[in-house]
Design a protein around this motif. Structure first.
Motif, PDB file in Angstrom:
ATOM      1  N   MET A 455       2.510  12.323   4.845  1.00 37.94           N
ATOM      2  CA  MET A 455       2.698  12.044   6.267  1.00 37.94           C
ATOM      3  C   MET A 455       3.173  13.313   6.955  1.00 37.94           C
ATOM      4  SD  MET A 455       5.911   9.522   5.541  1.00 37.94           S
ATOM      5  CE  MET A 455       4.906   8.631   4.357  1.00 37.94           C
ATOM      6  N   SER A 462      10.089   6.076   7.253  1.00 36.98           N
ATOM      7  CA  SER A 462       8.791   6.052   6.578  1.00 36.98           C
ATOM      8  C   SER A 462       8.950   5.803   5.091  1.00 36.98           C
ATOM      9  CB  SER A 462       8.048   7.374   6.821  1.00 36.98           C
ATOM     10  OG  SER A 462       8.812   8.476   6.383  1.00 36.98           O
ATOM     11  N   ALA A 560       2.626   5.728   9.270  1.00 35.35           N
ATOM     12  CA  ALA A 560       3.037   5.512   7.877  1.00 35.35           C
ATOM     13  C   ALA A 560       3.051   4.027   7.546  1.00 35.35           C
ATOM     14  CB  ALA A 560       4.419   6.125   7.644  1.00 35.35           C
TER      15      ALA A 560
END
Length: 629
Positions: A455, A462, A560
């Protein structure tokens, strides 16, 4: 001791290709940070070196400064309340801690183990700063091995030999009339060596057998002239420490003595730099191998260094309690002591290799050698850690699954901070998988893991988004009354990926490498901050329009979560591949397969979740930095 304590040094050892670990001019040092955690807090608070200070973890002292030790305060033995009574002016500092909602650790007022988690991040960062100074000043050819958060080994053999040749040019070339060529012994060394100011010199002693309890001394016990004990034959180390000329008694200098002297100069320079730049004191030991260097580093502590000459090894080593030696403590040390009724190195010296092997097998070869001061282990730059772990012992234990979610957020915050800091040093560093581990009641530790997607913006949210799914999986069949005592999250497979090799899709790959495609379709395959292409179903998954106007971090977090959500139906398959599914889950999948019940396609699933789904050809892999492979 068996074997030559000072073997002959030849021109080959200076000029030839003799492996470092077998070279008689080998010089190894171990440098240990003095009361490291306490020193870090002292420097952070700007306190003087003479201020008594202790580092607290809940109600235990995990580090005690040397000024505080003078009051009888002991690490892990003295409570905070007792320490304050022994030393009213003691500065007691609790470690930094995380609590739910903290993006990074802080020094909270009265942290509670029921709501906070200890953080050692500051100590890790300061340890790295110290190592950075060492690496900057380490001469060419030197080797550094970080042994622990507060210890480093150094192999100074190559730079020491380079300096030897510079200072004594006549040993840098083989004389024309040398009878054995490179194997000709070097001429005698100079008769004096400037030892003064380089640290403590372990005295040369002559042990008087037999060894028994009355001859057992530790590495820090002064050697005295008393019956049945070791007899000094060299000027005392005290005279040496005071800077007086201790050369008397050093008339039998060897080339290795001079090599150790040069090694002490190099070590002193690095230690001084750490103290001047960062404010930390260290203690070092300089000897011919790692085992001896580590033990002699504790000969005299607090901003000191000690040199162990080959001639002094026997007197220093034989009375040593062998359980002081690294890897000879604990169960192995107790077994050796019981088997041979011995306590010191000298009391085991008569044991033959065959006898030791008959009792302890082939692994006893190392023990037999190390008891004779022989250690050929290398000093090497260890491979960077491939994992990161954040763990919490939960007190009191929890039975309600929802009570663990707060701890998952805390653990995720710590992992996010540590990975971010590591990526500041190695930008392409990224883990392959995330795992959760729990320990409940007396059961073995259980774990679940899944691939960890790349990411653009890493955050605690996340990580926790993925961790919550693992948490649900691992606690799905938890008995209602079962108590969870420990939760941990870990990254594994940390690697600094090379450009063009590590793809985003690779984190989700379940059946093999992504199929290659012609670059003429590359424009159609490009991912952006609002969409991604699933490597398994070849669908473009697009972020809802309503989220696109939010901040970059919120969009990244939403992406995410979107990735995780879309991969949900792949999740069980990934776990099965890793051998992490339960038997019940496996039977359930098998039963479903037999029924051959049709499932909804990817587009239908996407519509149910409010996603925009389009079918596109499968893309070429994209590397972490955004380039195509």
């Amino acid at each position: 001791m068996n074997g030559k304590s000072s073997p002959t040094v030849t021109y080959r050892h200076i000029l030839g290709n003799v492996p470092v670990v077998y070279n008689p001019l080998r010089v190894v040092a171990l440098c240990d940070n003095d009361a490291f955690y306490a020193s870090v807090e002292r420097v952070r608070l700007g306190l003087g070196e003479d201020v008594p200070l202790a580092v607290v973890q809940w109600n235990s002292l995990i580090a005690v400064s040397h000024p505080a030790r003078k009051y009888g305060i002991k690490r892990m033995e003295t409570s905070v309340q007792e320490a304050k009574k022994l030393c009213p002016e003691l500065v007691a500092v609790h470690t930094a801690t995380y609590k739910d909602g903290d993006p990074e650790p802080a020094y909270h007022e009265n942290p509670d183990p029921r709501t906070h988690k200890v953080s050692l991040d500051l100590y890790r960062r300061e340890s790295k700063r110290i190592v950075d100074v060492y690496q900057e000043l380490l001469p060419p050819g030197g080797e550094l091995e970080k042994a622990s958060i507060d210890e480093c080994f150094f192999c100074l053999s190559q730079p020491v030999r380079d300096i030897l040749v510079q200072r004594y040019p006549h040993i840098g070339r083989v004389p024309p009339d040398a009878p054995l060529g490179l194997d000709t012994p070097l001429p005698p060394p100079p008769s004096s060596t400037p030892w003064e100011g380089l640290g403590n010199l372990v005295p040369i002693t002559t042990p008087t057998p037999p060894f028994n309890d009355t001859t057992t001394i530790s590495a820090t016990t002064p050697i005295t002239n008393s019956p049945n004990k070791v007899q000094p034959t060299l000027g005392s180390s005290k005279a040496f420490e005071n800077g007086e000329n201790a050369a008397a008694g050093l008339e039998d200098l060897t080339w290795h003595d001079i090599a150790l002297c040069i090694g002490a100069e190099l070590m002193l320079e690095m230690r001084k730099a750490v103290k001047e730049r960062l404010g930390y004191t260290t203690s070092a030991g300089i000897a011919r191998n790692k085992v001896l260097a580590k033990l002699v580093a504790s000969y005299k502590k607090l901003d000191q260094q000690t040199i162990l000459r080959n001639a002094a090894i026997a007197g220093y080593w034989r009375p040593m309690p062998f359980q002081n030696i690294r890897n000879l403590g604990g169960k192995l040390g107790k077994t050796l002591s019981a088997q041979f009724e011995a306590k010191t190195v000298g009391e085991l010296e008569h044991i033959s290799l065959a006898e030791m092997q008959s009792n302890f097998g082939e692994e006893s070869i190392w023990v037999w050698h190390v008891l004779r001061g022989i250690d050929h282990s290398e000093v090497s730059d260890r491979v960077a850690t491939k994992s990161m772990l954040s763990a919490k012992n939960i007190r009191p234990a929890i039975t309600n699954v929802s009570d663990g979610e707060g701890w998952i957020r805390v653990l995720s915050a710590e992992l996010a901070l540590r990975l971010s800091e590591a990526r500041d040093i190695t930008p392409n560093l990224w883990p392959k998988s995330l795992a959760i581990h729990i320990r409940q009641d007396s059961d073995p530790t259980k774990s679940k893991q899944c691939p960890f997607p790349y990411m653009r913006i890493l955050s605690a949210h996340s990580i926790s988004t993925i961790a919550f799914k693992l948490w649900k999986e691992i606690t799905r069949h938890k008995p209602p009354q079962a108590k969870i005592h420990n939760i941990s999250l870990s990254f594994s497979g940390l690697e600094a990926t090379e450009i063009g090799q590590q793809s985003i899709e690779g984190f989700f790959e379940g059946t093999g490498a992504a199929r290659k495609r012609s670059r003429e379709h590359e424009a159609d395959d490009m991912e952006d901050e609002y969409s991604f292409i699933c490597s398994q179903c070849s669908k473009r998954i697009v972020l809802n329009q309503s989220v696109r106007g939010e901040s970059e971090e919120m969009r990244a977090n939403a992406m995410a979560a979107l990735r995780v959500e879309h991969e949900d139906y792949h999740f069980a398959r990934n776990l099965a591949r890793d051998g992490s599914d339960s038997d019940e889950e496996s039977r359930s999948r098998s039963s479903a397969k037999k029924k051959k019940k049709p499932s909804k396609d990817g587009q239908a699933r996407g519509r149910e979740r409010g996603l925009q789904v389009t079918s596109v050809p499968r893309p070429l892999p994209r590397s972490i930095d955004g380039r195509r492979s």
